[in-house]
Design an enzyme around this catalytic site. Structure first.
Site, mmCIF file in Angstrom:
data_model
loop_
_atom_site.group_PDB
_atom_site.id
_atom_site.type_symbol
_atom_site.label_atom_id
_atom_site.label_comp_id
_atom_site.label_asym_id
_atom_site.label_seq_id
_atom_site.Cartn_x
_atom_site.Cartn_y
_atom_site.Cartn_z
ATOM 1 N N GLY A 68 56.832 -66.623 -1.945
ATOM 2 C CA GLY A 68 58.037 -65.926 -1.495
ATOM 3 C C GLY A 68 57.623 -64.566 -0.956
ATOM 4 O O GLY A 68 56.821 -63.865 -1.573
ATOM 5 N N ALA A 79 58.240 -61.559 -3.508
ATOM 6 C CA ALA A 79 57.362 -61.637 -4.680
ATOM 7 C C ALA A 79 55.903 -61.452 -4.279
ATOM 8 O O ALA A 79 55.122 -60.809 -4.992
ATOM 9 C CB ALA A 79 57.562 -62.980 -5.380
ATOM 10 N N ASN A 131 55.703 -59.992 13.816
ATOM 11 C CA ASN A 131 54.706 -60.652 14.643
ATOM 12 C C ASN A 131 55.327 -61.000 16.002
ATOM 13 O O ASN A 131 56.500 -60.692 16.267
ATOM 14 C CB ASN A 131 54.116 -61.880 13.923
ATOM 15 C CG ASN A 131 55.157 -62.965 13.669
ATOM 16 O OD1 ASN A 131 56.200 -63.026 14.330
ATOM 17 N ND2 ASN A 131 54.883 -63.835 12.706
ATOM 18 N N GLY A 181 47.792 -61.210 14.840
ATOM 19 C CA GLY A 181 46.811 -62.164 14.291
ATOM 20 C C GLY A 181 45.396 -61.641 14.476
ATOM 21 O O GLY A 181 45.088 -60.493 14.145
ATOM 22 N N ASP A 228 52.335 -60.803 4.204
ATOM 23 C CA ASP A 228 52.955 -60.115 3.068
ATOM 24 C C ASP A 228 52.008 -59.071 2.466
ATOM 25 O O ASP A 228 52.434 -57.960 2.138
ATOM 26 C CB ASP A 228 53.359 -61.129 1.986
ATOM 27 C CG ASP A 228 54.248 -62.229 2.545
ATOM 28 O OD1 ASP A 228 55.020 -61.944 3.475
ATOM 29 O OD2 ASP A 228 54.151 -63.371 2.065
HETATM 30 O O1 RIB Z 1 54.754 -65.397 3.779
HETATM 31 C C1 RIB Z 1 54.359 -66.484 2.991
HETATM 32 C C2 RIB Z 1 55.498 -66.951 2.147
HETATM 33 O O2 RIB Z 1 56.536 -67.437 2.992
HETATM 34 C C3 RIB Z 1 55.188 -68.086 1.225
HETATM 35 O O3 RIB Z 1 54.701 -67.678 -0.037
HETATM 36 C C4 RIB Z 1 56.494 -68.857 1.163
HETATM 37 O O4 RIB Z 1 57.116 -68.811 -0.082
HETATM 38 C C5 RIB Z 1 57.368 -68.246 2.241
HETATM 39 O O5 RIB Z 1 58.307 -67.412 1.694
#
Ligand code: RIB
Length: 300
Positions: free
Chosen positions: A41, A44, A184, A221, A251
């Site tokens: 996520g 998270a 992106n 990228g 993330d």
């Molecule tokens: O950015 C990667 C995430 O995107 C994954 O962990 C998945 O849960 C989606 O939310």
């Protein structure tokens, strides 16, 4: 002055991952590897990435009262994230179905579940933690109205970072609060509209800035990234590594950049550091399990 370097307001998903030789097209069935289940996520992931680097981090999110939710909370605790604002119940934990091909590229479908029940009222109820964070970072796997409430509830002097993923058109009050908007190429095209697709990334960055954010970061990228603000537009090179799995790299890049901005780095310096964090991330499988410590980044 602030209790937290970074507050993440966002999603928490169980990632159901299958390795494939080739990601399937429409109407196609392919066989893949055994299924693995990881905590993921975008929200998270950012929280774990920041905490592992050493940031004092809190997470405002919603998970289901189920085994996936408990797996996600365990992962946050292990990383040292403050989970006092993680709400439990209301719907099953969000799930992401992920296929990863041998180049490390992925395709992801998310069932938001409890993420979709993180409401503006939840944000208002968490006002004290929002005011205790130097930087607040959010994404679009939670309702847009919840993100808009975050923008409205920010303490004066704190900073909002938004990764509009998955992308959708953004209201001007949200755009105006972003410092930076991190996106992106695909996300940039959605925010700008298809009419702009033929132009260079430097042009997208300027066009995005004209929509109201105080700063913009366009990730490219393997080509690195672009940072844009009233100081101008600059290219930030990538760090060459052999990619195994790109899941979560955006993330960890965003979390690292948000944290370093809060420490006082310039946008360019923060993006250079974030590029190193993202580079280590893609060398390992999975999302949260692949995020580096500050020592691992320094050793790159
Ligand atoms: O950015 C990667 C995430 O995107 C994954 O962990 C998945 O849960 C989606 O939310």
């Amino acid at each position: 002055m602030y209790d937290y370097d970074l507050l993440i307001v966002g999603s928490a998903n169980a990632d159901l991952v299958i390795g494939v030789e080739r990601r399937p097209g429409a109407g196609e069935t392919v066989l893949g590897s055994d299924l693995t289940v990881h905590p993921g996520g975008k929200g998270a992931n950012q929280a774990v990435a920041a905490a592992r680097l050493g940031a004092r981090t809190a997470l405002l999110a919603r998970v289901g009262d189920d085994a996936h939710g408990r797996m996600l909370l365990d992962s946050q605790w292990e990383a040292g994230v403050d989970t006092a604002s993680v709400l439990v119940g209301g719907a099953p934990t969000g799930v992401a179905l992920i296929t990863v091909d041998p180049s490390g590229d992925n395709s992801i479908v998310v069932s938001p579940g409890a993420n979709g029940r993180l409401t503006p009222a939840d944000v208002r109820a968490a006002g004290s933690i929002l005011h205790a964070a130097r930087v607040v970072s959010t994404q679009l796997e939670i309702p847009l109205e919840t993100v808009a409430e975050v923008a409205r509830t920010l303490a004066p002097g704190s900073r909002l970072v938004l990764n509009p993923s998955p992308p959708q058109p953004l209201p001007s009050e949200v755009l105006a609060a972003c410092d930076p908007l991190i996106l992106n190429e695909h996300e940039a095209k959605v925010i700008l509209g298809e009419a702009r697709v033929g132009e260079e990334p430097e042009d997208w960055a300027r066009l995005l800035l004209a929509k109201g954010p105080r700063s913009v970061v366009v990730t490219l990228g393997g080509e690195g990234s672009l940072v844009a603000s009233s100081d101008g537009v600059a290219r930030i090179p990538s760090v060459p590594v052999r990619a195994v799995d790109t899941t979560g790299a955006g993330d960890s890049f965003t979390a690292a950049l948000a944290w370093r901005l809060g420490l006082g780095d310039s946008l360019a310096d923060a993006a250079s550091y974030a590029a190193r964090v993202g580079a280590v991330t893609v060398t390992k499988e999975g999302a949260q399990v692949s995020f580096p410590t500050a020592d691992e980044v320094a050793a790159l």
